[in-house]
Each structure stands twice: as C-alpha cells, then as structure tokens.
Design a protein around this motif. Structure first.
Motif, PDB file in Angstrom:
ATOM      1  N   SER A 250     -21.125  21.768  62.070  1.00  0.00           N
ATOM      2  CA  SER A 250     -20.529  23.098  62.049  1.00  0.00           C
ATOM      3  C   SER A 250     -19.632  23.230  60.826  1.00  0.00           C
ATOM      4  O   SER A 250     -18.901  22.312  60.480  1.00  0.00           O
ATOM      5  CB  SER A 250     -19.738  23.269  63.352  1.00  0.00           C
ATOM      6  OG  SER A 250     -18.626  24.066  63.176  1.00  0.00           O
ATOM      7  N   LYS A 251     -19.715  24.361  60.167  1.00  0.00           N
ATOM      8  CA  LYS A 251     -18.902  24.595  58.970  1.00  0.00           C
ATOM      9  C   LYS A 251     -17.656  25.370  59.373  1.00  0.00           C
ATOM     10  O   LYS A 251     -17.738  26.515  59.833  1.00  0.00           O
ATOM     11  CB  LYS A 251     -19.697  25.410  57.940  1.00  0.00           C
ATOM     12  CG  LYS A 251     -20.787  24.622  57.269  1.00  0.00           C
ATOM     13  CD  LYS A 251     -20.612  24.708  55.744  1.00  0.00           C
ATOM     14  CE  LYS A 251     -21.700  23.958  55.033  1.00  0.00           C
ATOM     15  NZ  LYS A 251     -21.373  22.840  54.270  1.00  0.00           N
ATOM     16  N   THR A 252     -16.497  24.728  59.180  1.00  0.00           N
ATOM     17  CA  THR A 252     -15.244  25.341  59.620  1.00  0.00           C
ATOM     18  C   THR A 252     -15.024  26.706  58.960  1.00  0.00           C
ATOM     19  O   THR A 252     -14.704  27.686  59.636  1.00  0.00           O
ATOM     20  CB  THR A 252     -14.061  24.399  59.285  1.00  0.00           C
ATOM     21  OG1 THR A 252     -14.307  23.170  59.955  1.00  0.00           O
ATOM     22  CG2 THR A 252     -12.746  24.965  59.757  1.00  0.00           C
ATOM     23  N   GLY A 253     -15.212  26.765  57.637  1.00  0.00           N
ATOM     24  CA  GLY A 253     -14.950  28.013  56.906  1.00  0.00           C
ATOM     25  C   GLY A 253     -15.754  29.169  57.483  1.00  0.00           C
ATOM     26  O   GLY A 253     -15.246  30.278  57.664  1.00  0.00           O
ATOM     27  N   MET A 254     -17.022  28.886  57.812  1.00  0.00           N
ATOM     28  CA  MET A 254     -17.905  29.936  58.335  1.00  0.00           C
ATOM     29  C   MET A 254     -17.426  30.411  59.714  1.00  0.00           C
ATOM     30  O   MET A 254     -17.403  31.607  60.002  1.00  0.00           O
ATOM     31  CB  MET A 254     -19.306  29.342  58.460  1.00  0.00           C
ATOM     32  CG  MET A 254     -20.424  30.269  58.162  1.00  0.00           C
ATOM     33  SD  MET A 254     -21.957  29.352  58.411  1.00  0.00           S
ATOM     34  CE  MET A 254     -22.019  29.213  60.187  1.00  0.00           C
ATOM     35  N   MET A 255     -17.043  29.463  60.561  1.00  0.00           N
ATOM     36  CA  MET A 255     -16.584  29.817  61.911  1.00  0.00           C
ATOM     37  C   MET A 255     -15.262  30.584  61.853  1.00  0.00           C
ATOM     38  O   MET A 255     -15.042  31.522  62.623  1.00  0.00           O
ATOM     39  CB  MET A 255     -16.421  28.561  62.781  1.00  0.00           C
ATOM     40  CG  MET A 255     -17.698  27.887  63.179  1.00  0.00           C
ATOM     41  SD  MET A 255     -18.908  28.985  63.932  1.00  0.00           S
ATOM     42  CE  MET A 255     -18.083  29.443  65.453  1.00  0.00           C
ATOM     43  N   VAL A 256     -14.379  30.184  60.934  1.00  0.00           N
ATOM     44  CA  VAL A 256     -13.092  30.883  60.798  1.00  0.00           C
ATOM     45  C   VAL A 256     -13.354  32.334  60.383  1.00  0.00           C
ATOM     46  O   VAL A 256     -12.738  33.269  60.909  1.00  0.00           O
ATOM     47  CB  VAL A 256     -12.170  30.149  59.780  1.00  0.00           C
ATOM     48  CG1 VAL A 256     -10.954  30.997  59.413  1.00  0.00           C
ATOM     49  CG2 VAL A 256     -11.712  28.815  60.362  1.00  0.00           C
ATOM     50  N   LYS A 257     -14.298  32.535  59.468  1.00  0.00           N
ATOM     51  CA  LYS A 257     -14.616  33.907  59.026  1.00  0.00           C
ATOM     52  C   LYS A 257     -15.214  34.727  60.162  1.00  0.00           C
ATOM     53  O   LYS A 257     -14.932  35.910  60.316  1.00  0.00           O
ATOM     54  CB  LYS A 257     -15.584  33.862  57.838  1.00  0.00           C
ATOM     55  CG  LYS A 257     -14.835  33.659  56.540  1.00  0.00           C
ATOM     56  CD  LYS A 257     -15.742  33.706  55.326  1.00  0.00           C
ATOM     57  CE  LYS A 257     -15.076  32.902  54.212  1.00  0.00           C
ATOM     58  NZ  LYS A 257     -15.885  31.791  53.730  1.00  0.00           N
ATOM     59  N   LYS A 258     -16.055  34.087  60.964  1.00  0.00           N
ATOM     60  CA  LYS A 258     -16.689  34.782  62.093  1.00  0.00           C
ATOM     61  C   LYS A 258     -15.615  35.296  63.064  1.00  0.00           C
ATOM     62  O   LYS A 258     -15.626  36.457  63.477  1.00  0.00           O
ATOM     63  CB  LYS A 258     -17.635  33.808  62.817  1.00  0.00           C
ATOM     64  CG  LYS A 258     -18.357  34.413  63.976  1.00  0.00           C
ATOM     65  CD  LYS A 258     -19.315  33.426  64.618  1.00  0.00           C
ATOM     66  CE  LYS A 258     -19.948  34.043  65.858  1.00  0.00           C
ATOM     67  NZ  LYS A 258     -20.627  33.075  66.702  1.00  0.00           N
ATOM     68  N   VAL A 259     -14.677  34.420  63.423  1.00  0.00           N
ATOM     69  CA  VAL A 259     -13.621  34.810  64.365  1.00  0.00           C
ATOM     70  C   VAL A 259     -12.702  35.854  63.720  1.00  0.00           C
ATOM     71  O   VAL A 259     -12.258  36.808  64.362  1.00  0.00           O
ATOM     72  CB  VAL A 259     -12.833  33.564  64.841  1.00  0.00           C
ATOM     73  CG1 VAL A 259     -11.603  33.956  65.637  1.00  0.00           C
ATOM     74  CG2 VAL A 259     -13.738  32.660  65.680  1.00  0.00           C
ATOM     75  N   LYS A 260     -12.468  35.701  62.421  1.00  0.00           N
ATOM     76  CA  LYS A 260     -11.575  36.626  61.708  1.00  0.00           C
ATOM     77  C   LYS A 260     -12.088  38.067  61.808  1.00  0.00           C
ATOM     78  O   LYS A 260     -11.310  39.010  61.999  1.00  0.00           O
ATOM     79  CB  LYS A 260     -11.490  36.199  60.237  1.00  0.00           C
ATOM     80  CG  LYS A 260     -10.571  37.072  59.407  1.00  0.00           C
ATOM     81  CD  LYS A 260     -10.415  36.497  58.012  1.00  0.00           C
ATOM     82  CE  LYS A 260      -9.671  37.454  57.121  1.00  0.00           C
ATOM     83  NZ  LYS A 260     -10.468  37.917  55.994  1.00  0.00           N
ATOM     84  N   LYS A 261     -13.386  38.247  61.675  1.00  0.00           N
ATOM     85  CA  LYS A 261     -13.971  39.587  61.753  1.00  0.00           C
ATOM     86  C   LYS A 261     -13.590  40.247  63.071  1.00  0.00           C
ATOM     87  O   LYS A 261     -13.226  41.420  63.138  1.00  0.00           O
ATOM     88  CB  LYS A 261     -15.501  39.482  61.677  1.00  0.00           C
ATOM     89  CG  LYS A 261     -16.029  39.702  60.308  1.00  0.00           C
ATOM     90  CD  LYS A 261     -17.534  39.928  60.379  1.00  0.00           C
ATOM     91  CE  LYS A 261     -18.134  39.601  59.022  1.00  0.00           C
ATOM     92  NZ  LYS A 261     -19.508  39.182  59.104  1.00  0.00           N
ATOM     93  N   PHE A 262     -13.718  39.469  64.137  1.00  0.00           N
ATOM     94  CA  PHE A 262     -13.415  39.946  65.476  1.00  0.00           C
ATOM     95  C   PHE A 262     -11.915  40.282  65.588  1.00  0.00           C
ATOM     96  O   PHE A 262     -11.524  41.350  66.070  1.00  0.00           O
ATOM     97  CB  PHE A 262     -13.825  38.854  66.478  1.00  0.00           C
ATOM     98  CG  PHE A 262     -13.872  39.279  67.916  1.00  0.00           C
ATOM     99  CD1 PHE A 262     -13.886  40.622  68.284  1.00  0.00           C
ATOM    100  CD2 PHE A 262     -13.928  38.317  68.924  1.00  0.00           C
ATOM    101  CE1 PHE A 262     -13.934  40.994  69.625  1.00  0.00           C
ATOM    102  CE2 PHE A 262     -13.972  38.673  70.261  1.00  0.00           C
ATOM    103  CZ  PHE A 262     -13.968  40.016  70.608  1.00  0.00           C
TER     104      PHE A 262
END
Ligand code: MEV
Length: 311
Positions: A182-194
């Motif tokens: 899992s890529k942390t940066g990608m997951m952080v961006k996903k949650v950030k959108k929400f």
C-alpha cells in the motif's frame, strides 16, 4: 562504516487524523531495519548504482541532507515493505541517523525532523508520526495540541505537531500482513478528498481523536478489553473514511473470531497490515488465523530503544 538501526511501528489509534493535527497513538516495534554506510567512489545501494525508483527514500535523504563524497549504502530489513509497519520510515530514519553521524550530529530531534522532511518530500503529504516513532522508540503520541512533556515539535506548512512519549505496558500485538502493498501517499490523498469535501468526515476525525484519548487512558489502566473495544470503533471510522479493503476486513474478522479484544487496520490502509490484541490464551490462535488468511503474521513487542547508531 556507520551503522544505524531503527524500529518499525504500529499505529494503535488515530492514523489519518494525525495528518490534520488530531492525536495518534503509536508504538515502536521489535521488527527493525538497518542501514550501513561507508565511503565509496560511486553512490551505491546494496551494491547497485542508486536508483530513484527503487531507492526512493534513501536517494531523497542523500539529495536533501548529504553534500559530501559518494557513499555506499547497505540495507537490511525485517519489516515487510509497503506493509503499514513503518518500513520506509525506519529506513529513512536509519539513513538520516547514519548521515548525520557522519557529520558528527547525534541529536534525536535533528534525526526526527530531517527524516520527516524526507517522508514529506516523497509522499507529498504526511505527519511526523512514523518517523518520530521510529526515532524515539517506545510509545508516541503525535498531536497538534501543546501540553507539558513533549520531546520535540515539528512544523510544516502552518501545521505544528508536538511529540509526546509514553510508557507502553508489555503488550503483545499480533500483526497480520495482508500481502497487499500500500502506498501511504496515495491513501492519504484518498482520505483527504473525503475530509475536504465532507463535514461528516471531519466529524468522524473528531470522534477518532476522542477515541485516541480514551485509548491512552485504557493503556494507562492496562485495560486491554477496553482498548480492544476502542480499536474496533476506530477501525469503523477508518473503514468509513475509505481506508479499509476486503482483505483487511477478512483478517479483522478472523482475529475477532479467534478471541481478539480488538482488531483494526494499522498505517495508511488500502492493503498493508492489521493489528489485534488478545490475551495469553488467544494470542497464538489469532496469529495462526491471520497467517492463514494473509501473507504473513508476527507477534511483536514494543521497542524501547528507538534509533541507534554505531561508527
Ligand atoms: C501512515 O503510517 C500514517 C498516516 O496517518 C499518514 C501519516 O501520518 O503521515 C496514514
């Protein structure tokens, strides 16, 4: 030769919220990574020419914080990569610790600050949670609120995080690795959108913050049943924020079915790892159940040393 060893970490409560200054509670763990550095005539990592794609964090650390002669870097890690267990934070922290030691600097605060700068530069958005935990060891609370007893503070783009240590009881944590990187940066961006678009998501982060404080209380009282209940509630919020996955849910289900007091994803989610707490009687069962469903499982204990350097 300079050698640095740094522990991995698990986040017990509060991942993602900590990016927005909410509190998170993490524990450095007995899975570790090491970095050995010696002078060379070329920049090498594990005997190959340094490569931005493969050696992303090491290359960034060298680019940002080394202006001396070429170095040969050798890594060794027991922490599976992209597993949510702090593999990149441990490698980054150990690399920075070794580079600073070569310059005669041994301050943990400096190591934690520079390691965070590297993670931030690579991931695009991050809190200092992982790098500060790998630097200091023990239990760590990262929070934007200033109270007595912080060991250092880190500021980036108008956000300030205060880093507080806490003593961890001798708990055993069962970690299950899904096998899905899992890529942390990608997951952080996903949650950030929400979080940016929904007041409901922001309310959930407030709820998560209150669970973190309740969790700290449960740890101080050594009340693992209560801590487990809080972990389950925290996971429900993380799932709602979009950080879970089918495999994570399956592993959590197995852990709970086999007697865990609580189980949740740890780290950025999306894949990565699951943590569970149980008792002496259930621990082995939970471990075996998670190993069967996931790629691997570990029973980890808290690391109390943090990063160490030898030269
Ligand atoms: C990743 O281990 C933890 C996150 O909260 C990101 C961060 O704090 O940088 C998801």
């Amino acid at each position: 030769m300079t050698v640095a060893i740094a522990p991995g970490k698990i986040i017990l409560l509060g991942e993602h919220g900590v990016v927005y200054g909410k509190p998170a509670l993490s524990i450095a763990i007995s899975l570790k990574a090491s970095v050995s550095i010696e002078k060379s005539d070329q920049f090498l990592v594990n005997a190959h020419l340094i490569n931005e794609r493969r050696d992303t964090y090491i290359k960034k650390a060298i680019d940002m914080f080394w202006d001396g002669e070429p170095l040969s870097v050798t890594t060794f890690s027991h922490i599976p990569s992209a597993s949510g267990l702090g593999s990149s934070a441990a490698i980054t922290t150990a690399t920075i610790a070794a580079l600073l030691a070569l310059k005669g600097i041994r301050s943990r605060e400096e190591i934690a600050k520079k390691a965070f700068e590297v993670e931030y530069a690579v991931q695009g958005m991050a809190s200092p949670n992982d790098t500060s935990t790998c630097t200091n060891g023990k239990g760590i609370i990262v929070w934007s609120e200033k109270k007595d007893g912080y060991i250092w503070k880190i500021t980036k783009n108008n956000n300030t995080w205060f880093i507080y240590p806490f003593d961890v009881p001798d708990i055993k944590i069962i970690v299950g690795f899904t096998g899905i990187k899992s890529k942390t940066g990608m997951m952080v961006k996903k949650v950030k959108k929400f979080v940016e678009h929904s007041s409901f998501a922001r309310e959930l982060l407030d709820e998560m913050a209150s669970l973190v404080m309740q969790g700290l209380d449960a740890i101080k009282k050594n009340d693992m049943v209560e801590l487990g209940r809080i972990m389950n509630s925290d996971h429900k919020i993380l799932r709602t924020l979009g950080a879970s996955s089918e495999k994570i849910e399956k592993m959590i289900g197995e852990a709970l079915k086999n007697g865990a007091y609580g189980a949740k994803l740890t780290g950025a989610g999306g894949g990565g790892s699951v943590i569970a707490i149980g008792d002496d009687e259930s621990e082995e069962r939970i471990y075996r159940a998670m190993k069967k469903v996931g790629k691997d499982a570990y029973i980890v204990t808290p690391d109390i040393e943090g990063v160490k350097v030898w030269d």
